[in-house]
Structure formats: C-alpha cells, structure tokens
Scaffold this active site. Structure first.
Site, PDB file in Angstrom:
ATOM      1  CE1 TYR A 248      28.774   4.896   5.563  1.00 27.53           C
ATOM      2  CE2 TYR A 248      26.450   5.458   5.833  1.00 27.53           C
ATOM      3  CZ  TYR A 248      27.640   4.965   6.361  1.00 27.53           C
ATOM      4  OH  TYR A 248      27.699   4.560   7.661  1.00 27.53           O
TER       5      TYR A 248
ATOM      6  CE  LYS B 215      -5.504   5.646   7.885  1.00 23.14           C
ATOM      7  NZ  LYS B 215      -6.426   5.174   6.843  1.00 23.14           N
TER       8      LYS B 215
ATOM      9  NE  ARG C 108      -7.656  -0.301   2.148  1.00 22.78           N
ATOM     10  CZ  ARG C 108      -7.293   0.891   2.626  1.00 22.78           C
ATOM     11  NH1 ARG C 108      -6.153   1.430   2.228  1.00 22.78           N
ATOM     12  NH2 ARG C 108      -8.052   1.545   3.471  1.00 22.78           N
TER      13      ARG C 108
HETATM   14  C1  LIG Z   1      -7.061   6.200   6.255  1.00 25.83           C
HETATM   15  C2  LIG Z   1      -8.517   6.206   6.003  1.00 25.83           C
HETATM   16  C3  LIG Z   1      -9.229   7.420   5.924  1.00 25.83           C
HETATM   17  C4  LIG Z   1      -8.535   8.767   5.907  1.00 25.83           C
HETATM   18  O1  LIG Z   1      -7.880   8.933   4.657  1.00 25.83           O
HETATM   19  P1  LIG Z   1      -7.188  10.331   4.283  1.00 25.83           P
HETATM   20  O2  LIG Z   1      -6.842  10.185   2.858  1.00 25.83           O
HETATM   21  O3  LIG Z   1      -5.982  10.440   5.152  1.00 25.83           O
HETATM   22  O4  LIG Z   1      -8.174  11.376   4.568  1.00 25.83           O
HETATM   23  C5  LIG Z   1     -10.599   7.365   5.829  1.00 25.83           C
HETATM   24  N1  LIG Z   1     -11.257   6.171   5.795  1.00 25.83           N
HETATM   25  C6  LIG Z   1     -10.595   4.994   5.833  1.00 25.83           C
HETATM   26  C7  LIG Z   1     -11.386   3.738   5.781  1.00 25.83           C
HETATM   27  C8  LIG Z   1      -9.218   4.967   5.930  1.00 25.83           C
HETATM   28  O5  LIG Z   1      -8.574   3.800   5.956  1.00 25.83           O
END
Ligand SMILES: *Cc1c(COP(=O)(O)O)cnc(C)c1O
Length: 403
Positions: A269, A36, A135
């Site tokens: 800055y 992702k 979530r």
């Molecule tokens: C992003 C995600 C993962 C991977 O998580 P990591 O901590 O990067 O290994 C696995 N499962 C779900 C549902 C996620 O959203």
C-alpha cells in the site's frame, strides 16, 4: 500442523530456565511469575505450568478471571494472586478457587468481605499501596482507614491480611530518585501495617527490572513478568543474555508467495517502497491483524521490522498490511513458497528478536509479544526434553497444546 501458515513456538525449557535464573538473582525471595495477558502472549496455562516447574511458588494475574481460569485448568502447584478488578468481579468464585486477592480500594475490601461470607471461607488479602506509581493502589493517606477495616474483618474471620505490595514507576531506571522514594514509602507502609498487628507473609515490590537490578527491593517475593519470557526489561543496560535469560517465543511463518518483479515496481500500500532493480518479492502471511506493528513498516530508504529467511537477515519492504508483509528477497533469491521465515526468536543465532522489532517500531518488547493476535497458534516445544529424547538438538516436532 495448524492450517494457519504461521505460529509462535514457545520453548517451555526456556521458561523454566528463566524462572531459575530469576530465583538466582533473588535468592532470599520467592518468585511470583506474572502471567497476566495470556502470559504476555505466550499462552496462560502452559506458561504457568512451566513457570511452576521452574520453581515459581506464586503466579500473578491482573484480572480475577485469569486467576480462576488457572485454577479451573488444574494449576494448583502455586499460590495465585489477582490484583485488578472493578466492582462486581467474581470474587466469591476466586475465593472458592483458592485465589489471593489484592485490595486497592475501600469498595474492594467490602466486596471481598461480602464474597468471603457468602463462600463461608476466609479470603487471603494483599493490600496494594500506591507508593508513587500513580495507578492502582491505596494512597498512603487512604491506607490507615482501609487497614483498620481490614483488620476488623480479619478479627471476624472473613479475611486474613497476608500481603502488602506496591509497584514501581521507573524500575527500568534503577538510579532514578523515584525508585528510592517509592522504596522508602513502601518501607513506611510495611511498618504501619505490621505495627497495627498484621502478620504479613509476603511483602513485595520488585517487577522484572527491580528483580534484576535492585536487590535491596526484593523483600519476600519478587514479581517478574517480562523476564520470565526471556526478554530484557532494561534493554539499555543489557540484553537477556546479560541476565541469564533466553527469549522463549519464536514467531515464524511460511512464505506465501515468491515472485520476480521488474525494477521500479511499487511494493504494498502506498508504494512506500519501490524496488531499485529487478528483484524477487516474498510475501509473509502475518500483518497488523496479528499484532505486527504497522509502525515497523519499511520506507523508501529504510527497511522495516527484521526478518530472517534462509540464513539471511532482511527487513519488511514497504507497509505492514492487515494480514501480510512483503520482503525484497533480491534478484538471486533461492527461496520458494513454503520456506520458513523467522520474525523474532531467541536471537542466539544472530536472528532478529522481539526487542529488535520494538526498536524499529518505537515501542517496548512487552507490546510485541503481548499483542500477538489470537489467530496465531501457539505451539509448545521443550528443548531439554525433546533434545534428550531425540539425542539431537535439531528442531523437534511441534507439540500442539490448546492454551
Ligand atoms: C505487570 C506487573 C508486574 C510484572 O512487570 P514486569 O515489568 O513485566 O516484570 C509486576 N507487578 C505488577 C503489579 C504488575 O502489574
């Protein structure tokens, strides 16, 4: 070479090796490489192909569009699961592209069924259960009704329930009570779903941290993301080397300007840093517009994010700007404009890592690589192949791949 004076060089051999290491950590499970967010900033398609080469039999995305993109780009050697979408998502296109879909709400089930009927195909569905992350996902209270509706749709041929999964809230703290509680809740959900007659191909719970630290949670499939890219999800327990991982991304730039300035000169800055003596400043053409965190600015008495230049380790002097940061190269600097600077890499030569930047900025390495800006070109090397071909381990010529 791209005309942008910086680039993220991604070593495909490191990605493959990391997937092999993860498979060795979870010998009884398949590996889903999570790609992702543009493969955590590493470039979606090249990273996905490398992960499949390394043995990943599944790829995971958040958005449905990311999954469809993989298929349209010709990534066919693995199952692909997309797990996050809102009403109106292109589910029919996903089903036609042979993408597995998560169902985390009743409306999502209804949309998957409708899309499958339109496509005239059987959708593959993974029920997502919220075992305590708070979530996305069906609560244990919602699960029985949605399961019943899903099995009714399965009887009609609209879909097959092939997976059940959940996600952990504190996997990076393996001894935490919530990990055990979520594991128990997940086992209850598995029993409920299988007891109702679903034949699950894959039951999956483990992200990177659980893949590396909690073998009891591997089930049939592990879903590592960060670790695929060679970064440690549990930096407090150990760096990548402890888990057989190698950071795949090197962020490098060319010095844009090198110039002497007198003692007392303010830098960047706000003049948050004032040079203590006569010195030489170097300008690195990357800034917060590229994802370099402003929280990694230097202050009067502390350097900011670490940088390697000419074999030396320095830190950002003064504030991180939109397009640039400044280094205090010292009065005897031998650097010139055009010299290479490394912001983060695999760290094996003592150079800085994304984790080092995360520590300075008060964040996690995930955020550093994922937020790397779109204008920074990604280039791909293959340290195994290039080393073999050239008969040397010297840095190979960069191969441009459009991600
Ligand atoms: C992003 C995600 C993962 C991977 O998580 P990591 O901590 O990067 O290994 C696995 N499962 C779900 C549902 C996620 O959203």
């Amino acid at each position: 070479m791209n005309d942008f004076p910086a680039r993220a060089v991604v070593d495909l051999a490191a990605l493959r090796g990391n997937v092999r290491s993860l498979a060795a950590h979870a010998p009884t499970a398949q590996v889903m490489a999570v790609v992702k967010a543009d493969a955590y900033g590493h470039g979606l398609v090249p990273s996905a192909l490398a992960a499949v080469d390394g043995g990943a039999t599944w790829l995971g995305t958040a958005q449905v569009s990311e999954a469809i993109h993989l298929r349209r780009a010709g990534v066919t050697g693995a199952r692909v699961l997309a797990w996050l979408y809102a009403p109106g998502a292109p589910l029919r296109a996903a089903i036609e592209a042979d993408v597995d879909l998560a169902v985390a709400a009743r409306w999502a089930l209804d949309e998957v069924v409708a899309a499958a009927r339109e496509a005239g195909r059987t959708a593959r569905v993974h029920l997502k259960v919220d075992t305590g992350l708070g979530r996305n996902g069906l609560t244990p209270a919602q699960l029985p009704d949605v399961l019943a509706a899903a099995l009714a749709a399965q009887a009609e041929g609209a879909l097959r329930v092939v997976g059940l999964f959940s996600h952990l809230a504190l996997a990076d703290d393996p001894g935490h009570a919530t990990v055990a509680a979520q594991a128990e809740e997940f086992a209850r959900a598995v029993a409920l779903v299988e007891g109702a007659g679903a034949r699950l191909e894959v039951r999956h719970l483990a992200n990177s941290a659980a893949t590396l630290t909690s073998p009891a949670l591997h089930w049939d499939l592990v879903r590592p993301g960060l670790a695929v890219y060679g970064l440690s999800p549990v930096p407090q327990l150990g760096g990548p080397e402890r888990y057989g991982l190698v950071p795949a991304m090197t962020l490098e730039a060319e010095l844009a300007t090198v110039k002497p300035v007198p003692a007392g000169s303010g830098v960047s800055y706000g003049h948050a840093y004032v040079v203590p003596g006569d010195t030489v400043l170097g300008v690195v053409p990357l800034g917060y517009g590229d994802g370099i965190p402003r929280h990694a600015s230097g202050t009067a008495d502390r350097w900011g994010g670490p940088v390697q230049v000419g074999g030396r380790r320095l830190g950002v002097a003064g504030r991180v700007c939109m397009d640039q940061v400044v280094l205090d190269l010292g009065p005897d600097a031998r650097e010139a404009a055009g010299d290479r600077v490394v912001l983060w890499g695999d760290g094996r030569d003592g150079g800085p890592t994304a984790q080092d930047w995360a520590d300075v900025a008060g964040t996690i390495s995930y955020e550093l690589v994922t937020r790397l800006g779109a204008r920074v070109p990604r280039t791909y090397v293959d340290s195994e192949q290039d080393a073999g071909a050239a008969g040397t381990t010297a840095r190979p010529a960069d191969v441009e791949v459009t991600a």
